[in-house]
Write a protein that holds these residues in place. Structure first.
Motif, PDB file in Angstrom:
ATOM      1  N   UNK A 256      27.102   0.222-112.579  1.00 55.42           N
ATOM      2  CA  UNK A 256      27.360   1.657-112.605  1.00 55.42           C
ATOM      3  C   UNK A 256      26.969   2.245-113.964  1.00 55.42           C
ATOM      4  N   UNK A 257      27.366   1.542-115.042  1.00 55.99           N
ATOM      5  CA  UNK A 257      26.979   1.989-116.381  1.00 55.99           C
ATOM      6  C   UNK A 257      25.463   2.033-116.507  1.00 55.99           C
ATOM      7  N   UNK A 258      24.798   1.025-115.915  1.00 54.90           N
ATOM      8  CA  UNK A 258      23.347   0.994-115.942  1.00 54.90           C
ATOM      9  C   UNK A 258      22.732   2.179-115.215  1.00 54.90           C
ATOM     10  N   UNK A 259      23.330   2.532-114.063  1.00 54.92           N
ATOM     11  CA  UNK A 259      22.811   3.679-113.306  1.00 54.92           C
ATOM     12  C   UNK A 259      22.972   4.959-114.124  1.00 54.92           C
ATOM     13  N   UNK A 260      24.136   5.113-114.757  1.00 49.76           N
ATOM     14  CA  UNK A 260      24.348   6.289-115.609  1.00 49.76           C
ATOM     15  C   UNK A 260      23.278   6.334-116.696  1.00 49.76           C
ATOM     16  N   UNK A 261      23.029   5.170-117.331  1.00 51.23           N
ATOM     17  CA  UNK A 261      22.032   5.114-118.404  1.00 51.23           C
ATOM     18  C   UNK A 261      20.649   5.485-117.887  1.00 51.23           C
ATOM     19  N   UNK A 262      20.331   5.008-116.673  1.00 48.09           N
ATOM     20  CA  UNK A 262      19.025   5.324-116.091  1.00 48.09           C
ATOM     21  C   UNK A 262      18.873   6.810-115.847  1.00 48.09           C
ATOM     22  N   UNK A 263      19.932   7.425-115.278  1.00 47.40           N
ATOM     23  CA  UNK A 263      19.886   8.862-115.008  1.00 47.40           C
ATOM     24  C   UNK A 263      19.689   9.618-116.322  1.00 47.40           C
ATOM     25  N   UNK A 264      20.457   9.208-117.350  1.00 47.91           N
ATOM     26  CA  UNK A 264      20.331   9.864-118.652  1.00 47.91           C
ATOM     27  C   UNK A 264      18.907   9.750-119.179  1.00 47.91           C
ATOM     28  N   UNK A 265      18.353   8.512-119.140  1.00 50.72           N
ATOM     29  CA  UNK A 265      16.998   8.307-119.643  1.00 50.72           C
ATOM     30  C   UNK A 265      15.971   9.144-118.899  1.00 50.72           C
ATOM     31  N   UNK A 266      16.107   9.204-117.554  1.00 48.76           N
ATOM     32  CA  UNK A 266      15.111   9.977-116.811  1.00 48.76           C
ATOM     33  C   UNK A 266      15.242  11.456-117.109  1.00 48.76           C
ATOM     34  N   UNK A 267      16.491  11.951-117.260  1.00 49.75           N
ATOM     35  CA  UNK A 267      16.664  13.370-117.582  1.00 49.75           C
ATOM     36  C   UNK A 267      16.013  13.692-118.924  1.00 49.75           C
ATOM     37  N   UNK A 268      16.222  12.791-119.905  1.00 49.36           N
ATOM     38  CA  UNK A 268      15.622  13.024-121.219  1.00 49.36           C
ATOM     39  C   UNK A 268      14.102  12.999-121.125  1.00 49.36           C
ATOM     40  N   UNK A 269      13.565  12.063-120.311  1.00 43.44           N
ATOM     41  CA  UNK A 269      12.114  11.979-120.154  1.00 43.44           C
ATOM     42  C   UNK A 269      11.565  13.257-119.520  1.00 43.44           C
ATOM     43  N   UNK A 270      12.285  13.776-118.508  1.00 44.67           N
ATOM     44  CA  UNK A 270      11.854  15.019-117.866  1.00 44.67           C
ATOM     45  C   UNK A 270      11.886  16.159-118.881  1.00 44.67           C
ATOM     46  N   UNK A 271      12.994  16.233-119.645  1.00 44.00           N
ATOM     47  CA  UNK A 271      13.131  17.266-120.666  1.00 44.00           C
ATOM     48  C   UNK A 271      11.967  17.195-121.646  1.00 44.00           C
ATOM     49  N   UNK A 272      11.644  15.974-122.072  1.00 39.05           N
ATOM     50  CA  UNK A 272      10.580  15.819-123.058  1.00 39.05           C
ATOM     51  C   UNK A 272       9.236  16.272-122.498  1.00 39.05           C
ATOM     52  N   UNK A 273       8.968  15.909-121.222  1.00 43.84           N
ATOM     53  CA  UNK A 273       7.657  16.272-120.696  1.00 43.84           C
ATOM     54  C   UNK A 273       7.558  17.780-120.469  1.00 43.84           C
ATOM     55  N   UNK A 274       8.696  18.413-120.091  1.00 38.67           N
ATOM     56  CA  UNK A 274       8.679  19.871-119.939  1.00 38.67           C
ATOM     57  C   UNK A 274       8.423  20.531-121.289  1.00 38.67           C
ATOM     58  N   UNK A 275       9.146  20.039-122.313  1.00 39.01           N
ATOM     59  CA  UNK A 275       8.984  20.609-123.652  1.00 39.01           C
ATOM     60  C   UNK A 275       7.554  20.437-124.144  1.00 39.01           C
ATOM     61  N   UNK A 276       6.995  19.234-123.929  1.00 40.65           N
ATOM     62  CA  UNK A 276       5.643  18.979-124.416  1.00 40.65           C
ATOM     63  C   UNK A 276       4.633  19.853-123.697  1.00 40.65           C
ATOM     64  N   UNK A 277       4.870  20.073-122.408  1.00 43.16           N
ATOM     65  CA  UNK A 277       3.943  20.897-121.642  1.00 43.16           C
ATOM     66  C   UNK A 277       3.959  22.335-122.167  1.00 43.16           C
ATOM     67  N   UNK A 278       5.174  22.778-122.517  1.00 43.15           N
ATOM     68  CA  UNK A 278       5.279  24.190-122.923  1.00 43.15           C
ATOM     69  C   UNK A 278       4.949  24.414-124.392  1.00 43.15           C
ATOM     70  N   UNK A 279       5.371  23.458-125.241  1.00 43.57           N
ATOM     71  CA  UNK A 279       5.230  23.719-126.670  1.00 43.57           C
ATOM     72  C   UNK A 279       4.364  22.718-127.404  1.00 43.57           C
ATOM     73  N   UNK A 280       4.089  21.592-126.752  1.00 39.05           N
ATOM     74  CA  UNK A 280       3.583  20.463-127.516  1.00 39.05           C
ATOM     75  C   UNK A 280       2.141  20.574-127.948  1.00 39.05           C
ATOM     76  N   UNK A 281       1.316  21.266-127.174  1.00 38.44           N
ATOM     77  CA  UNK A 281      -0.106  21.118-127.383  1.00 38.44           C
ATOM     78  C   UNK A 281      -0.666  22.157-128.328  1.00 38.44           C
ATOM     79  N   UNK A 282       0.065  23.254-128.504  1.00 32.68           N
ATOM     80  CA  UNK A 282      -0.517  24.360-129.271  1.00 32.68           C
ATOM     81  C   UNK A 282      -0.578  24.062-130.758  1.00 32.68           C
ATOM     82  N   UNK A 283       0.095  22.966-131.157  1.00 34.06           N
ATOM     83  CA  UNK A 283       0.143  22.723-132.588  1.00 34.06           C
ATOM     84  C   UNK A 283      -1.176  22.194-133.119  1.00 34.06           C
TER      85      UNK A 283
END
Lengths: 283, 254
Positions: A256-283
């Motif tokens: 169960x702890x592992x599943x929680x960790x997986x969900x957390x990791x995937x949410x962070x990965x999604x957040x990162x890819x959204x952020x990179x898509x919106x802000x990451x490339x213009x620099x």
């Protein structure tokens, strides 16, 4: 991870991670979607196979290695007793609160030390030492000052997961932030506009890459604090199950702890890819 | 010399001393002042218990790390050189890596008892993924970059791996090994605090429960110092590796 995790290791100094920010955008897009999903499922085959073999070939009555099918019932038992969800919720609330505080605090201090050289020189050595201290080792300090409380759990998690965000933002300000902040000065923006229109968007990709390490670390430290001090949460359930030799339940709760960790990791990965898509490339 | 940095560190210690001395006792009960800790240091360090504990924690961290380096290195080699292996294993590794290492300590205690073996398995398990991930990146990049060089020189596959891919992957590998050693130390301390009653981690919980708080602080600093020594040792090792020095982490260009 993390390293570190508890994987203590907190420093987001892996070049792979930094260089990922500069990767062209097209590749990331094509990675997502259907191809990504197929890749994900393909990669999970060995793990599924392993669990299936354990189930089929393993000793059904093994004390130390109970087959996976036996893990779930004792965890459901905890749920029906009404202890599982409140405990899980306490862990999650502590985790989210700690992560939020660590992100804001880490980004603020990172911005300060990235922008102001003397502040960096003054705080650098102390930070280096704090950063290398394992969460488990500083736990006694926090429990002496704050007692065995929710506040202690959150503070400890903040103290350990602050550093990845801080260092990442500091690097971000160093490498490109200055130019952007100078533009803000030239445009004569108000303080508020500077913060929300320039600083935060410019730092988001760096915050996101710090979060990749900070988020799993926060979860681990939250669980660790619960396991060591008995402050209510999922960690306490795991340690109680182990102390009472409820072996299948221990396996189930760890899963169960592992599943929680997986969900957390995937949410962070999604957040990162959204952020990179919106802000990451213009620099 | 960074005098400013040193000064700030001293300032932190002075503030801590003042906080304990001047605040009413009820605000910070049981918290030792910095002078208490300094006074307790000779007692702790002069005793054999300290060195036995430090030795136990050191060897468990290092041996666990070595096991992790070999296993993680082999996983990384397989994933880095073969696209097929990579595609069929990456998400499994991600899942195993995401499992919070701390939560394995109870299972380790149940299955292996309170032993050094339990500590080693926990340490090696959690540290090997860190090595595996960076080794995969290193071997993949080196393989992609230098494969044609090997072909031109007509090297055999084994020679390509040994002479070209391995040195090329070293910078990444060293980063992974450094992070893994830090993780090993952390997990050793955790395993000692929850499971095996020996080493620095156990001393920490034992002294805390006995409320010998000044000594607890000495042990905390000792663990921190051990971490710094480990890191310095690996940074030194990385300097000895010629390829790592020549290529450097930042020298990579895409």
């Amino acid at each position: 991870m993390t390293a570190v995790d508890v994987r203590g290791q907190v420093a987001p100094d892996q070049p792979a991670r930094i260089s990922r920010l500069h990767r062209p955008r097209g590749r990331r897009r094509s990675m997502s979607g259907l191809i990504g999903l197929i890749g994900l499922i393909k990669g999970l085959v060995p793990l599924a196979l392993l669990l299936a073999l354990w189930q089929v070939l393993g000793d059904q009555d093994s004390t130390n290695y109970p087959p996976p099918s036996k893990w779930w019932a004792p965890v459901r038992g905890l749920a029906s007793q009404g202890t599982l969800w409140p405990m899980l919720r306490k862990t999650l609330v502590a985790f989210l609160l700690a992560l939020a505080i660590a992100t804001v605090l880490g980004a603020a201090i990172g911005l300060l030390v990235g922008r102001v050289r003397p502040a960096d020189r003054a705080l650098g050595p102390s930070f280096e030492f704090f950063r290398t201290l394992p969460a488990a080792a500083v736990l006694p300090v926090f429990s002496l000052v704050l007692g065995y409380t929710f506040t202690m759990k959150v503070s400890l998690a903040v103290f350990t997961s602050l550093w990845p965000v801080l260092l990442s933002v500091r690097t971000g300000v160093r490498t490109g932030g200055h130019a952007l902040l100078d533009v803000a000065d030239t445009l004569g923006l108000s303080r508020r506009a500077r913060l929300f229109k320039v600083i935060v968007p410019a730092l988001l990709p760096w915050i996101a890459s710090g979060l990749r390490i900070a988020a799993p670390l926060t979860l681990v430290v939250t669980l660790l604090a619960e396991m060591l001090t008995g402050v209510d949460g999922l960690g306490v359930l795991i340690i109680n199950a182990q102390d009472s030799f409820l072996i299948p339940q221990t396996y189930g709760l760890v899963l169960l702890a592992g599943i929680v960790a997986l969900v957390v990791n995937s949410l962070v990965a999604v957040f990162e890819s959204v952020v990179l898509r919106r802000h990451g490339v213009d620099r | 010399m960074n005098l400013l940095g040193l000064g700030t560190a001293v300032l932190f210690i002075v503030l801590w001393e003042l906080a304990v001395d001047l605040l009413p006792h009820s605000v910070l009960p049981n918290v030792p002042s910095s002078l208490d800790v300094i006074r307790a240091t000779p007692d702790v360090v002069g005793h054999e218990t300290f060195w036995l504990a430090a030795w136990h924690t050191t060897w468990v961290s290092v041996v666990g790390w070595l096991i992790a380096a070999v296993i993680g290195g082999l996983i990384g080699l397989a994933c880095g050189l073969s696209r097929f292996v990579r595609e069929w294993t990456t998400s499994s590794i991600d899942v195993l890596r995401a499992l919070p290492a701390v939560s394995f300590v109870p299972i380790g205690i149940l299955v292996f008892g309170q032993s050094a073996k339990m500590e080693l398995i926990i340490v090696a398990y959690s540290a090997c993924w860190i090595v595996a991930i960076s080794a995969t990146t290193g071997f993949r990049d080196a393989h992609d970059r230098y494969r044609d060089t090997g072909r031109t020189l007509r090297l055999r596959p084994l020679a390509v791996t040994w002479k070209i891919v391995l040195p090329g992957a070293l910078p990444h590998l060293m980063v992974g090994l450094r992070l893994a050693l830090a993780t090993s130390l952390v997990l050793t301390v955790v395993a000692e605090m929850i499971g095996n009653p020996v080493g620095l981690g156990y001393q920490l919980t034992y002294l805390l429960q006995a409320l010998h708080t000044s000594q607890v602080f000495v042990y905390i600093v000792a663990i921190g110092v051990l971490g710094v020594i480990f890191n310095a040792a690996l940074v030194g090792l990385a300097r000895l590796v010629p390829a790592a020095a020549a290529d450097g982490h930042s020298g990579r260009s895409r």
